[in-house]
Design an enzyme around this catalytic site. Structure first.
Site, PDB file in Angstrom:
ATOM      1  N   SER A 174      -3.432 -31.297  14.303  1.00 53.43           N
ATOM      2  CA  SER A 174      -4.314 -32.315  13.716  1.00 53.43           C
ATOM      3  C   SER A 174      -4.806 -31.887  12.347  1.00 53.43           C
ATOM      4  O   SER A 174      -4.881 -32.714  11.418  1.00 53.43           O
ATOM      5  CB  SER A 174      -5.512 -32.590  14.635  1.00 53.43           C
ATOM      6  OG  SER A 174      -5.071 -33.160  15.852  1.00 53.43           O
ATOM      7  N   SER A 179      -1.607 -27.361  22.451  1.00 50.91           N
ATOM      8  CA  SER A 179      -2.997 -27.656  22.173  1.00 50.91           C
ATOM      9  C   SER A 179      -3.592 -26.503  21.348  1.00 50.91           C
ATOM     10  O   SER A 179      -3.243 -25.341  21.567  1.00 50.91           O
ATOM     11  CB  SER A 179      -3.744 -27.795  23.507  1.00 50.91           C
ATOM     12  OG  SER A 179      -5.122 -27.916  23.304  1.00 50.91           O
ATOM     13  N   ASP A 230      -3.584 -37.671  21.478  1.00 54.02           N
ATOM     14  CA  ASP A 230      -4.966 -37.531  21.968  1.00 54.02           C
ATOM     15  C   ASP A 230      -5.787 -38.780  21.673  1.00 54.02           C
ATOM     16  O   ASP A 230      -6.615 -39.196  22.486  1.00 54.02           O
ATOM     17  CB  ASP A 230      -5.644 -36.308  21.335  1.00 54.02           C
ATOM     18  CG  ASP A 230      -5.139 -34.991  21.893  1.00 54.02           C
ATOM     19  OD1 ASP A 230      -4.463 -35.006  22.942  1.00 54.02           O
ATOM     20  OD2 ASP A 230      -5.419 -33.943  21.279  1.00 54.02           O
TER      21      ASP A 230
END
Length: 197
Positions: free
Chosen positions: A18, A13, A39
């Site tokens: 992304s 994370s 996610d």
């Protein structure tokens, strides 16, 4: 019909997966790619509270469905950019069993722990310590086609590194090597870690 290629980004994370995926959508001009994030799949789930046992089961089904959705998109010719956290052994084993190993470019997204902690605090939308918990877990399998350091390279440069790797796509991918290592030994997915997602 030719199966589409899969760019599989694995990292903790807040490691920048992304952001790299969004840049890839801009720099890849040889095929149509879709960014599929685990996610985003979790965000589609019902919002009502579940007891821990039902939540664990739902999380596992969500991830298994996500893996199969990626496979289905690629099977009909789409390019797919996968944004995932392989923090439990069974997740990798499931991906190895359903994704076409000769079409997966496996990319490790690394970032120093100090920077991960800083990003996590700045985001404010993740449980404190999540990245630190995942830090020693996500890269345990130890084999990638490419590794990016998002602590020293910005998302655009990481995307360019991946584009260059695609142009010299490996004859024998990391996914193929990992499939031989784990699935040929009849390894079974481990039970999910109930402490953290």
């Amino acid at each position: 019909m030719t199966t589409g290629r899969i760019i599989f980004l694995n990292g903790t994370s807040s490691s920048g997966k992304s952001s790299i995926a969004h840049e890839l959508l801009d720099v890849l001009d040889d095929a149509v790619y879709f960014h599929l994030s685990v996610d985003d799949f979790h965000a589609m789930r019902t919002k009502r509270a579940l007891d821990p046992e039902r939540l664990d089961a739902a999380l596992r089904r969500t991830r298994m469905g996500f893996h199969r959705s990626v496979a289905a998109m690629a099977e009909v010719g789409n390019g797919v950019i996968v944004d995932h956290v392989l923090s439990e052994p069974w997740r990798l084993l499931d991906c190895l069993s359903v994704l076409p190993s000769d079409k997966v470019l496996f990319v490790g997204v690394r970032c120093p722990l100090e920077e991960l902690t800083r990003r996590e605090r700045a985001r404010g939308d993740r449980p404190p310590g999540l990245a630190a918990h995942q830090y020693g877990l996500v890269h345990q399998h130890g084999d990638y086609d490419l590794e990016c350091d998002s602590g020293t390279a910005d998302p655009r440069e990481c995307a360019r590194q991946i584009r260059r790797a695609l142009s010299r796509f490996p004859e024998r991918t990391a996914f193929a090597r990992l499939r031989d290592r784990y699935l040929s030994e009849n390894a079974l997915p481990a039970a999910p870690d109930r402490r953290r997602p």
